[in-house]
Scaffold this motif. Structure first.
Motif, PDB file in Angstrom:
ATOM      1  N   UNK A   1       9.661 -14.180   5.975  1.00 32.23           N
ATOM      2  CA  UNK A   1       9.932 -12.753   5.944  1.00 32.23           C
ATOM      3  C   UNK A   1       8.588 -12.024   5.868  1.00 32.23           C
ATOM      4  N   UNK A   2       8.459 -10.904   6.567  1.00 26.40           N
ATOM      5  CA  UNK A   2       7.201 -10.146   6.545  1.00 26.40           C
ATOM      6  C   UNK A   2       6.844  -9.639   5.140  1.00 26.40           C
ATOM      7  N   UNK A   3       5.549  -9.533   4.903  1.00 22.38           N
ATOM      8  CA  UNK A   3       5.024  -9.000   3.644  1.00 22.38           C
ATOM      9  C   UNK A   3       4.440  -7.614   3.874  1.00 22.38           C
ATOM     10  N   UNK A   4       4.593  -6.758   2.875  1.00 28.89           N
ATOM     11  CA  UNK A   4       4.085  -5.390   2.942  1.00 28.89           C
ATOM     12  C   UNK A   4       3.389  -5.032   1.629  1.00 28.89           C
ATOM     13  N   UNK A   5       2.328  -4.250   1.752  1.00 26.07           N
ATOM     14  CA  UNK A   5       1.682  -3.623   0.604  1.00 26.07           C
ATOM     15  C   UNK A   5       2.140  -2.170   0.588  1.00 26.07           C
ATOM     16  N   UNK A   6       2.639  -1.729  -0.567  1.00 28.27           N
ATOM     17  CA  UNK A   6       3.080  -0.345  -0.718  1.00 28.27           C
ATOM     18  C   UNK A   6       2.142   0.339  -1.698  1.00 28.27           C
ATOM     19  N   UNK A   7       1.522   1.407  -1.258  1.00 23.78           N
ATOM     20  CA  UNK A   7       0.669   2.210  -2.131  1.00 23.78           C
ATOM     21  C   UNK A   7       1.492   3.397  -2.617  1.00 23.78           C
ATOM     22  N   UNK A   8       1.557   3.527  -3.931  1.00 24.56           N
ATOM     23  CA  UNK A   8       2.337   4.601  -4.544  1.00 24.56           C
ATOM     24  C   UNK A   8       1.408   5.478  -5.378  1.00 24.56           C
ATOM     25  N   UNK A   9       1.488   6.788  -5.166  1.00 28.17           N
ATOM     26  CA  UNK A   9       0.711   7.749  -5.955  1.00 28.17           C
ATOM     27  C   UNK A   9       1.682   8.574  -6.787  1.00 28.17           C
ATOM     28  N   UNK A  10       1.404   8.652  -8.092  1.00 20.15           N
ATOM     29  CA  UNK A  10       2.278   9.341  -9.031  1.00 20.15           C
ATOM     30  C   UNK A  10       1.617  10.618  -9.540  1.00 20.15           C
TER      31      UNK A  10
ATOM     32  N   UNK B   1       3.124  -6.053  -8.669  1.00 17.03           N
ATOM     33  CA  UNK B   1       2.369  -4.814  -8.466  1.00 17.03           C
ATOM     34  C   UNK B   1       1.088  -4.835  -9.286  1.00 17.03           C
ATOM     35  N   UNK B   2       0.124  -4.051  -8.816  1.00 20.43           N
ATOM     36  CA  UNK B   2      -1.093  -3.764  -9.572  1.00 20.43           C
ATOM     37  C   UNK B   2      -1.048  -2.289  -9.929  1.00 20.43           C
ATOM     38  N   UNK B   3      -1.469  -1.953 -11.137  1.00 18.76           N
ATOM     39  CA  UNK B   3      -1.480  -0.573 -11.608  1.00 18.76           C
ATOM     40  C   UNK B   3      -2.924  -0.150 -11.832  1.00 18.76           C
ATOM     41  N   UNK B   4      -3.295   1.032 -11.314  1.00 14.84           N
ATOM     42  CA  UNK B   4      -4.666   1.520 -11.456  1.00 14.84           C
ATOM     43  C   UNK B   4      -4.985   1.845 -12.920  1.00 14.84           C
ATOM     44  N   UNK B   5      -6.249   1.897 -13.246  1.00 13.58           N
ATOM     45  CA  UNK B   5      -6.701   2.156 -14.610  1.00 13.58           C
ATOM     46  C   UNK B   5      -6.147   3.464 -15.157  1.00 13.58           C
ATOM     47  N   UNK B   6      -6.084   4.501 -14.323  1.00 11.40           N
ATOM     48  CA  UNK B   6      -5.558   5.793 -14.784  1.00 11.40           C
ATOM     49  C   UNK B   6      -4.024   5.850 -14.758  1.00 11.40           C
ATOM     50  N   UNK B   7      -3.381   4.763 -14.304  1.00 12.05           N
ATOM     51  CA  UNK B   7      -1.916   4.632 -14.262  1.00 12.05           C
ATOM     52  C   UNK B   7      -1.243   5.686 -13.387  1.00 12.05           C
ATOM     53  N   UNK B   8      -1.944   6.141 -12.362  1.00 15.08           N
ATOM     54  CA  UNK B   8      -1.374   7.116 -11.435  1.00 15.08           C
ATOM     55  C   UNK B   8      -1.219   6.561 -10.024  1.00 15.08           C
ATOM     56  N   UNK B   9      -1.523   5.290  -9.856  1.00 15.09           N
ATOM     57  CA  UNK B   9      -1.400   4.668  -8.541  1.00 15.09           C
ATOM     58  C   UNK B   9      -1.014   3.207  -8.748  1.00 15.09           C
ATOM     59  N   UNK B  10      -0.137   2.722  -7.877  1.00 19.89           N
ATOM     60  CA  UNK B  10       0.187   1.295  -7.903  1.00 19.89           C
ATOM     61  C   UNK B  10       0.134   0.749  -6.490  1.00 19.89           C
ATOM     62  N   UNK B  11      -0.109  -0.541  -6.420  1.00 24.72           N
ATOM     63  CA  UNK B  11      -0.144  -1.287  -5.165  1.00 24.72           C
ATOM     64  C   UNK B  11       0.840  -2.438  -5.335  1.00 24.72           C
ATOM     65  N   UNK B  12       1.898  -2.429  -4.539  1.00 19.57           N
ATOM     66  CA  UNK B  12       2.998  -3.367  -4.719  1.00 19.57           C
ATOM     67  C   UNK B  12       3.119  -4.283  -3.512  1.00 19.57           C
ATOM     68  N   UNK B  13       3.402  -5.549  -3.782  1.00 24.88           N
ATOM     69  CA  UNK B  13       3.616  -6.512  -2.709  1.00 24.88           C
ATOM     70  C   UNK B  13       5.116  -6.777  -2.604  1.00 24.88           C
ATOM     71  N   UNK B  14       5.653  -6.606  -1.401  1.00 24.33           N
ATOM     72  CA  UNK B  14       7.075  -6.771  -1.141  1.00 24.33           C
ATOM     73  C   UNK B  14       7.300  -7.693   0.045  1.00 24.33           C
ATOM     74  N   UNK B  15       8.425  -8.404   0.016  1.00 23.95           N
ATOM     75  CA  UNK B  15       8.961  -9.087   1.192  1.00 23.95           C
ATOM     76  C   UNK B  15      10.088  -8.205   1.718  1.00 23.95           C
ATOM     77  N   UNK B  16      10.096  -7.953   3.003  1.00 24.08           N
ATOM     78  CA  UNK B  16      11.134  -7.097   3.577  1.00 24.08           C
ATOM     79  C   UNK B  16      11.218  -7.317   5.084  1.00 24.08           C
TER      80      UNK B  16
END
Length: 90
Positions: free
Chosen positions: A1-10, A38-53
């Motif tokens: 299954x393909x892998x994706x990195x999702x960048x989330x900004x909060x 997922x990885x969470x940035x030091x300021x906790x306002x951004x995450x980088x998540x690895x997903x199969x989809x």
């Protein structure tokens, strides 16, 4: 299954709590996707998540259903190791 990195900004600092993850995982399962970690940035306002989809569209649909941002969704073909070797996604 393909892998994706999702960048989330909060807009606010993210303070994860265990109760939220069950609902997110249920939504993901309904969409046919799987959150690996997922990885969470030091300021906790951004995450980088690895997903199969199967597709980026399914990730975006699940994110909307969970009320999560998905600012950038990038399909990845492999990872580069410190040796310089490319390890393909299987």
């Amino acid at each position: 299954m393909p892998l994706f990195i999702i960048e989330r900004e909060y807009a606010e600092r993210v303070d994860p709590y265990l109760g939220a993850f069950d609902e997110i995982n249920e939504i993901n399962a309904d969409e046919g996707i799987r959150w690996l970690y997922s990885f969470l940035s030091l300021d906790r306002r951004k995450s980088y998540c690895l997903y199969e989809a199967p597709s980026a569209e399914m990730i975006l649909s699940a994110a909307a259903a969970a009320g999560l941002p998905a600012d950038r969704v990038t399909e990845v073909v492999g990872r580069i190791l410190p040796s310089g070797a490319l390890e393909p996604v299987v």
